[in-house]
Scaffold this active site. Sequence first.
Site, PDB file in Angstrom:
ATOM      1  N   ASN A 115       0.811  -1.213   0.000  1.00 36.82           N
ATOM      2  CA  ASN A 115       0.000   0.000   0.000  1.00 36.82           C
ATOM      3  C   ASN A 115       0.843   1.262   0.000  1.00 36.82           C
ATOM      4  O   ASN A 115       0.431   2.296  -0.519  1.00 36.82           O
ATOM      5  CB  ASN A 115      -0.909   0.007   1.234  1.00 36.82           C
ATOM      6  CG  ASN A 115      -1.613   1.332   1.436  1.00 36.82           C
ATOM      7  OD1 ASN A 115      -2.466   1.709   0.647  1.00 36.82           O
ATOM      8  ND2 ASN A 115      -1.250   2.056   2.489  1.00 36.82           N
ATOM      9  N   ASP A 171       1.624   6.870   0.690  1.00 38.59           N
ATOM     10  CA  ASP A 171       0.584   6.115  -0.001  1.00 38.59           C
ATOM     11  C   ASP A 171       0.807   6.099  -1.505  1.00 38.59           C
ATOM     12  O   ASP A 171       0.826   7.151  -2.150  1.00 38.59           O
ATOM     13  CB  ASP A 171      -0.783   6.730   0.325  1.00 38.59           C
ATOM     14  CG  ASP A 171      -1.930   5.790   0.000  1.00 38.59           C
ATOM     15  OD1 ASP A 171      -2.064   4.773   0.696  1.00 38.59           O
ATOM     16  OD2 ASP A 171      -2.683   6.078  -0.953  1.00 38.59           O
ATOM     17  N   ARG A 199      -0.764 -12.569   2.307  1.00 38.28           N
ATOM     18  CA  ARG A 199      -1.646 -11.815   3.191  1.00 38.28           C
ATOM     19  C   ARG A 199      -1.400 -10.349   2.827  1.00 38.28           C
ATOM     20  O   ARG A 199      -0.282  -9.848   2.946  1.00 38.28           O
ATOM     21  CB  ARG A 199      -1.294 -12.089   4.650  1.00 38.28           C
ATOM     22  CG  ARG A 199      -2.119 -11.276   5.670  1.00 38.28           C
ATOM     23  CD  ARG A 199      -1.306 -10.146   6.220  1.00 38.28           C
ATOM     24  NE  ARG A 199      -1.998  -9.448   7.308  1.00 38.28           N
ATOM     25  CZ  ARG A 199      -1.647  -8.269   7.774  1.00 38.28           C
ATOM     26  NH1 ARG A 199      -0.593  -7.627   7.255  1.00 38.28           N
ATOM     27  NH2 ARG A 199      -2.304  -7.689   8.740  1.00 38.28           N
ATOM     28  N   ASP A 201      -1.403  -6.707   3.373  1.00 41.96           N
ATOM     29  CA  ASP A 201      -1.469  -5.747   4.464  1.00 41.96           C
ATOM     30  C   ASP A 201      -2.205  -4.480   4.031  1.00 41.96           C
ATOM     31  O   ASP A 201      -2.071  -4.026   2.893  1.00 41.96           O
ATOM     32  CB  ASP A 201      -0.037  -5.397   4.903  1.00 41.96           C
ATOM     33  CG  ASP A 201       0.002  -4.376   6.009  1.00 41.96           C
ATOM     34  OD1 ASP A 201      -0.427  -4.705   7.125  1.00 41.96           O
ATOM     35  OD2 ASP A 201       0.449  -3.233   5.754  1.00 41.96           O
ATOM     36  N   GLU A 238      -6.249  -7.877   4.406  1.00 43.58           N
ATOM     37  CA  GLU A 238      -6.531  -7.298   5.713  1.00 43.58           C
ATOM     38  C   GLU A 238      -7.456  -6.091   5.557  1.00 43.58           C
ATOM     39  O   GLU A 238      -7.051  -5.026   5.088  1.00 43.58           O
ATOM     40  CB  GLU A 238      -5.233  -6.855   6.396  1.00 43.58           C
ATOM     41  CG  GLU A 238      -5.482  -6.337   7.807  1.00 43.58           C
ATOM     42  CD  GLU A 238      -4.425  -5.365   8.298  1.00 43.58           C
ATOM     43  OE1 GLU A 238      -4.322  -5.200   9.525  1.00 43.58           O
ATOM     44  OE2 GLU A 238      -3.723  -4.756   7.466  1.00 43.58           O
TER      45      GLU A 238
END
Length: 302
Positions: A115, A171, A199, A201, A238
């Site tokens: 991200n 970001d 996974r 994040d 997530e």
Amino acid sequence: MAIIWLFCLFLGVAVAQWDAYTMHDRQVIVHLFNWKWTDIAKECEIWLGPHGFAGVQVSSPNEHIILNPVRPWYERYQPIRYGLTSRSGNEAEFKDMVSRCYKVGVRIYVDAVINHMAASNPDGNGDYDFRRVPYSSLDFNWPQGRCPTVGEINYQDKDSIRNCDVKGLKDLYQKKDYVRNKIAEYLNNLIDMGVAGFRVDAAKHMWPGDLKAIYSKLKNLNTNFGFLSNARPFFVQEVIDRSSSEAVSAWDYLDIGRVTEFHYGQKLAEGFWRKNPLSHFKNFGESWGFLPDYNSLPSDLV
């Protein structure tokens, strides 16, 4: 660091990025947070493989900022490059771990931090000049005026949640194909090494359409590690969504992969705290308003 259980049971028939591709009907994954790759390899051989464990979620392997002198755990959630040298080891050790775990029936799932980049930058001419990737200020949301808020994120505003810096973390502008390609290049490198999935994040802070575009750029899983020729990487995203008032819903991500079910740990804890009688748990799951079993993975966080 102690083992953190993920309590994952992969039930039913799954396809594409919803399938964890565990071997020998194994079902339980453990999270060996911050462990070194050499230690995980040994753990697979000595304990996890012989005792029927399905896989290990490992910490993010990307090169991250070093926060001396304390070296807190969260430094590895601040990438500065997609190279595979981290506090857990180097690229050769990572590859060796994946191979050794596979040989004893254990899959590897990587915590993918895609991200953002680090809050502070050790290189370049500014906080958004990550020359080791390389990324420039043109590859981030804040410098280009896409963040609608100043200071802290407004969690009632989807644009703020997905276009602003989280706690100062830079970001990325993932609608840009260059950024998508750099992230895909990193994940594809891990796929080549034999990992089974990721996974993801902070998925809540990324637009589902952007994630879908990135996932589409990824290779099929490596058949040298026992995967079928058309097997797609497994994704669990997530998305912290604990109430109906959340601006970003976990349901927004179900069509591109599994999603963490944060109500699982929350409601389970209430039972042990005697806020919810344990006798109620016989119907624990979807009937409580949880995400569908097929689309979710219980979170260990409460």
